[in-house]
Scaffold this motif. Structure first.
Motif, PDB file in Angstrom:
ATOM      1  N   PRO A  79       0.826  -1.205   0.000  1.00 44.15           N
ATOM      2  CA  PRO A  79       0.000   0.000   0.000  1.00 44.15           C
ATOM      3  C   PRO A  79       0.864   1.260   0.000  1.00 44.15           C
ATOM      4  N   THR A  90      -5.549  -4.203  -0.983  1.00 48.45           N
ATOM      5  CA  THR A  90      -4.156  -4.066  -0.559  1.00 48.45           C
ATOM      6  C   THR A  90      -3.594  -2.703  -0.934  1.00 48.45           C
ATOM      7  N   GLY A 149      -5.445  -0.005  -0.684  1.00 41.66           N
ATOM      8  CA  GLY A 149      -6.179   0.986   0.105  1.00 41.66           C
ATOM      9  C   GLY A 149      -7.232   1.731  -0.699  1.00 41.66           C
ATOM     10  N   ALA A 186      -5.401  -1.643   4.550  1.00 44.15           N
ATOM     11  CA  ALA A 186      -4.521  -2.132   3.483  1.00 44.15           C
ATOM     12  C   ALA A 186      -3.304  -2.929   3.978  1.00 44.15           C
ATOM     13  N   TYR A 211      -2.445  -6.645   2.758  1.00 46.26           N
ATOM     14  CA  TYR A 211      -1.226  -6.951   2.011  1.00 46.26           C
ATOM     15  C   TYR A 211      -0.391  -8.007   2.729  1.00 46.26           C
TER      16      TYR A 211
END
Lengths: 367, 690
Positions: free
Chosen positions: B314, B435, B437, B646, B650
């Protein structure tokens, strides 16, 4: 009769419900500056229309009823012969019923527009195959409703043909009038169209609960049980009035005075499930909020613009609930807003100019 | 150094989802110390990728990638001939000849009604049709005097039936929709995959530490693998990691039982595969928990759920007030991804957002099949008709760089996927958005909606906690009823409720306190593992008893908890609400516990609260516009919560984790095939039929 112009082949006599096709034809006349001829079948109860603006109407008689198999053969053959003679630059085929005309042409005109106003199965189970094998002659297909478009594109293999969606909304921006103020209306609901106990829920009007609502009904009694339909309408008491079959001009003058209109079809076939009737749009154009059954297109439009009421379903109680709500709202600021929203809907999206623009971008600049 | 060999027979060029996937995985493999190798379709041109490429495969995963066979070309010729025949037949039918044919048995009748010639000039010809009657009579006489007519008719009918049957079989075999044709294609696929893999491995000379990952395969590829192991012993040295990404069942877990019998061919294929595993080390994966359950149920093999690798870490996103918000759809244009809902969405938002320049749409619009699905064709025509007013369409597949650029610039990703088709299947682009955002709009109670459901309920719980003084629980002993059955009960201390479908929905009238802004509801779903969801309907009535508002929400649990929390706005004119709860999809009895309901007060004039976080899940496609409006109305909140979410997204979904998972599996001694039954899904063992 001129040659090298525009020819439209109609499946019904002009002036009896095909205003969408007339609008398309007029727009093409304006766009290309060509004269136009409409070839129509002989509907014996409809007079031959006299149209303005360079439109010529030619009625093609048949020795058998034009809707019979032999009548269709006669009509198609005669029309094809006429087109071969006229050699138009643009040919508009209205409805699947006329698709076989394409098979009989000596030469394909430079531009062929297929105005698919009904589902391909409307006139029989063989029609999809007629359509499928006729694709080679079609340059543009115009559908009035997107679900029907998706079904017929898949059924007839039209994926590679440019497609336009133009609602059956024939009112031009220039012809849009201010709606009659809500306070000056008659507070009644009107329905106009086919009257058939088996297709348009006429039996609902026979119930005393429905008769509490002020409803005016216009239309031609037909279908499979006309006598039963007539009995319901004639005996409908309370506030329901059957006004008979009136001509278009009368209806046009009467419509704006109403509080609401009604749009509903029994979903017994594809055409009726995905109904997109002219009268729905005419009602909005007149500033008369529609009360509509949840057919996809009317539902989407009413919800988008908040310009009417959508029934929850097609049942008697659904119609009752919708009318109850309609009458509750009439006379309130919310009703006034609905009327205004009808006008906004017409100006923003539903006017014929905007609809034709979707077709125009697929057409050549000159022909 | 050990090699990480990724086999994807569908990769034909560097654009597209498959190459993107491979690129991420191989880069991570390289970072993990492997030597990456890519085996792709023979049409793939090596464009300087930092790993060895073997264009080994003749046939991709998808049927449309295969070249036409002789049979298919014959079928096409037949179609063309039939077309010419049909055109001729139609021309004849809609002509005087056709007319005569139709009236042939009633020519005299016709002439009686139409004694004078019509415009069609058929009169004389119709008169000639009269001759047909005696000719027909003559044939009938002849037929009557032929001995053993019945016998000859039987022979004729049998011959005709046999010929039709044979032609039908031929058609089945040649036409691309036919069962025989499909069967032949699957066999061809298996054989070609086997042959090409054999050549590949013989060239590679695999070693024990090597890892072979196949992220796109089905049963034919599995069958092909067993042939490779049979014919080339060294091919069993590396570990094999097979990733399956397609639905097996329709619907949800509680509907699988009715479909088990249909899974028999697939189950048999898996069992046969397992019996031929011998000493090969093979591990099975899907990319969602729901798919893992499906595959374990059918195959009796243990599956693992692996992360989605094609994600970026992110980065900070700031929406510029001067620039319109970018509303983005990425993915090909097809019905199951909801592409055909975009024209209506664009029109719905035109006046308030498009026309004012507040938003722009960027919609990927290339078809998934050459002609395009009909819904997508119609939708694309409609979108093209918008004429560029704030709507950009990408009509061709996006090259990787452009795809990433569009995604990076997106402010909201709209994914109106089919809820049922995507109940178990993953959406890579959704994970890419989460991931990165980027807020999303997706259907509630789908796999997509489930990815942020936990965040949504956490947000709502936090809201109720931080605004505790404004929370007003509903009366303790609330009366509830089932409308269809007439049952009624008071919600007691147990706070447990049961309800089913529409007729067995649980309903209650609740008075609304003054200054109420929202109704909230909270409960635990006991059958949370089984794909159930609750449909919450709230109908508001004003002082005079008139209905003044209505809203609904589908509440389905996420992964972290069985609790669901609903939050619905209540208008100032509403004095009483009818709350209705039922199973969202069917008449299946649900039990919920720890049920609570109440109101959240709000001062008049206060700004409305966001109803969700990270994204908005919508109940049905009719609410899609409302969901997008909700996000746009509180955009900063959704962007901020998406950004907060995020890093965790991720951490879970990245290529490094995928490679690590495969490596860990590879380092286990035994393969899946040799594992004992204890490793398998509990329900599967019981379901193995005699």
């Amino acid at each position: 009769m001129s040659t090298g112009g525009i020819v439209q082949v109609s499946d019904i006599s002009v002036g009896s419900g095909n205003f969408d096709s007339l609008s398309l034809l007029r727009s093409l006349v304006d766009l290309y500056g060509l004269p136009a001829t409409i070839l129509e079948p002989d509907q014996q109860d409809k007079a031959i229309s006299q149209l303005e603006g360079g439109l010529d109407v030619v009625r093609i008689p048949t020795s058998t009823h034009f809707r019979s198999t032999t009548g269709r053969i006669e009509f198609v053959s005669s029309v094809a012969a006429k087109i071969n003679q006229l050699r138009p630059r643009i040919l508009i085929i209205r409805c699947s019923w006329n698709i076989p005309v394409l098979y009989r042409l000596a030469k394909k005109p430079p531009l062929v527009i297929y105005h698919a106003t009904e589902s391909t199965t409307y006139y029989g189970n063989f029609d999809p195959e007629f359509n499928r094998h006729a694709r080679q002659w079609i340059d543009v297909v115009v559908f009035p409703e997107e679900n029907r478009a998706a079904i017929d594109i898949r059924r007839c293999g039209f994926e590679k043909i440019p497609v336009a969606l133009a609602y059956n909304s024939p009112t031009r921006l220039a012809d849009l009038e201010d709606p009659i103020p809500p306070a000056d209306r008659n507070g009644r609901i009107y329905y106009s169209g086919a009257l058939d106990v088996n297709a348009t829920f006429v039996d609902y009007y026979g119930d005393t609960r429905m008769q509490a609502f002020p409803i005016d009904i216009y239309g031609y009694i037909g279908g499979s049980e006309p006598e039963r339909t007539r009995k319901v309408l004639v005996n409908a008491g309370g506030q329901i009035r059957y006004k008979g079959f009136v001509d278009t001009k009368y209806l046009e003058a009467a419509r704006p005075n109403y509080a609401y209109s009604l749009t509903i079809w029994k979903t017994s076939n594809e055409n009726q499930t995905y109904a997109c009737p002219c009268k729905f749009f005419e009602s909005i154009a007149s500033g008369v909020p529609p009360v509509t059954a949840p057919h996809p297109q009317p539902k989407q439009i009413v919800e988008r613009y908040k310009c009417g009421i959508v029934m929850k379903g097609w049942g008697f109680q659904d119609m009752l609930d919708a009318f109850t709500r309609a009458m509750q709202l009439y006379g309130t600021p919310e009703y006034d807003e609905m009327v205004q929203n009808c006008n906004i809907a017409m100006k923003e999206e539903l006017n014929w100019d905007r609809q034709f623009e979707r077709v125009r971008r697929l057409l050549p600049r000159s022909i | 150094m050990s090699r990480f060999i990724l086999i994807d027979q569908s990769i034909v060029d560097i654009g597209g989802h498959h190459y993107e996937y491979a690129q991420h995985v191989l880069s991570a493999a390289k970072a993990a110390g492997y030597t990456p190798v890519l085996a792709a379709h023979r049409e793939f041109k090596d464009t300087g990728a930092p790993w060895k490429v073997f264009p080994a495969y003749r046939l991709g995963f998808w049927k449309r990638m295969s070249k036409a066979t002789v049979g298919e070309r014959l079928a096409k010729t037949y179609t063309n001939l039939y077309h010419r025949f049909f055109v001729l037949k139609t021309r004849l039918f809609f002509s005087q000849l056709g007319f005569l044919w139709v009236v042939r048995n009633n020519a005299i009748e016709y002439l009686r009604w139409h004694p004078f010639d019509s415009a069609f000039k058929i009169g004389y010809a119709a008169a000639l049709a009269v001759i047909f009657l005696p000719i027909r009579a003559l044939f009938r006489i002849l037929a009557a005097i032929v001995p053993f007519r019945g016998f000859f008719r039987q022979i004729w009918e049998t011959a005709w039936t046999t010929m039709r049957g044979a032609l039908g079989l031929l058609f089945e075999s040649l036409s691309s929709g036919g069962t025989l044709h499909d069967w032949r294609f699957q066999r061809r696929k298996a054989k070609m995959f086997a042959a090409d893999t054999l050549d590949l491995l013989r060239a590679l000379k695999p070693e024990a530490g090597d890892l072979i990952f196949i992220p796109t395969l089905g049963v034919p590829e599995m069958v092909g693998l067993t042939e490779v192991w049979d014919r080339y012993q060294d091919s069993m040295r590396p570990s094999y990691h097979l990733l399956f990404r397609r639905n097996l069942y329709d619907g949800r877990e509680w509907q699988y039982g009715d479909q088990d019998e249909l899974m028999t061919p697939l189950r048999n294929a898996f069992l046969a595969f397992r019996s031929r595993l011998s000493s090969a080390r093979v591990f099975f994966y899907t990319d969602t928990e729901e798919l893992t359950k499906q595959h374990e149920r059918v195959s009796s093999l243990p599956f693992h759920t692996c992360p989605i690798p094609h994600t970026e870490s992110p980065s900070l996103r700031v929406a510029s007030p001067a620039k319109p918000l970018q509303l983005v759809y990425l993915g090909d244009a097809r019905a199951e991804k909801g592409y055909h809902y975009f024209p209506a969405l664009v029109e719905d938002l035109r006046r308030d957002f498009l026309a004012t320049g507040r938003v722009e749409f960027k919609i990927q619009s290339n078809y998934n099949i050459p002609k395009g699905e009909s819904e997508a064709v119609v939708a694309r025509c409609l979108l093209q008709g918008v004429g560029g007013d704030g709507v950009t369409l990408f009509l061709e597949p996006l090259p990787s760089e452009q795809y990433r650029s569009v995604l990076r610039e997106a402010d909201l990703l709209i994914l109106p996927y089919d809820r049922d088709n995507y109940y178990a299947r993953s959406s890579g682009v959704l994970i890419e958005a989460l991931t990165a955002g980027i807020p999303v709009v997706a259907p509630a109670a789908s796999w997509l909606g489930r990815q942020f459901a936990d965040s949504v309920y956490e947000y709502r719980n936090r809201l109720l906690q931080t605004r505790e003084e404004d929370v007003v629980p509903a009366r303790r002993h609330q009366l509830w009823q089932q409308s269809g059955t007439g049952k009624s009960w008071y919600l007691g201390a147990s706070r447990e409720m049961h309800f089913g479908g529409e007729d067995r929905s649980a309903q209650s009238w609740i008075n609304v306190p003054r200054d109420t802004g929202y109704l909230w509801i909270r409960m635990d779903l006991d059958s949370a593992e089984e794909g159930h969801a609750v449909l919450l309907n709230v109908t508001g009535h004003d002082r005079s008893g008139r209905k003044c508002e209505e809203s609904s929400d589908i509440l389905a649990p996420g992964y972290a908890s069985t609790q669901v929390v609903g939050l619905v706005p209540v208008g100032p004119q509403t004095t009483k609400v009818l709350v209705s709860l039922r199973h969202a999809f069917a008449d299946v009895e649900l039990t919920v516990t720890n049920f609570e309901i109440g109101f959240l007060l709000q001062n008049e004039g206060d700004a409305p609260l966001p109803l969700s976080a990270v994204g908005a899940g919508y109940t049905d496609v009719g609410n899609l516009s409302a969901a997008v409006r909700e996000v746009l109305a509180h955009y900063d909140h959704y962007r901020d919560t998406a950004m907060d979410n995020a890093p965790a997204a991720y951490d879970f979904h990245n290529a490094g984790r995928l490679v690590s998972m495969l490596s860990t599996q590879a380092s286990t001694r035994e393969s899946t095939g040799a594992k004992q039954e204890t490793g398998m899904a509990k329900t599967v063992a019981a379901r193995v039929s005699a």
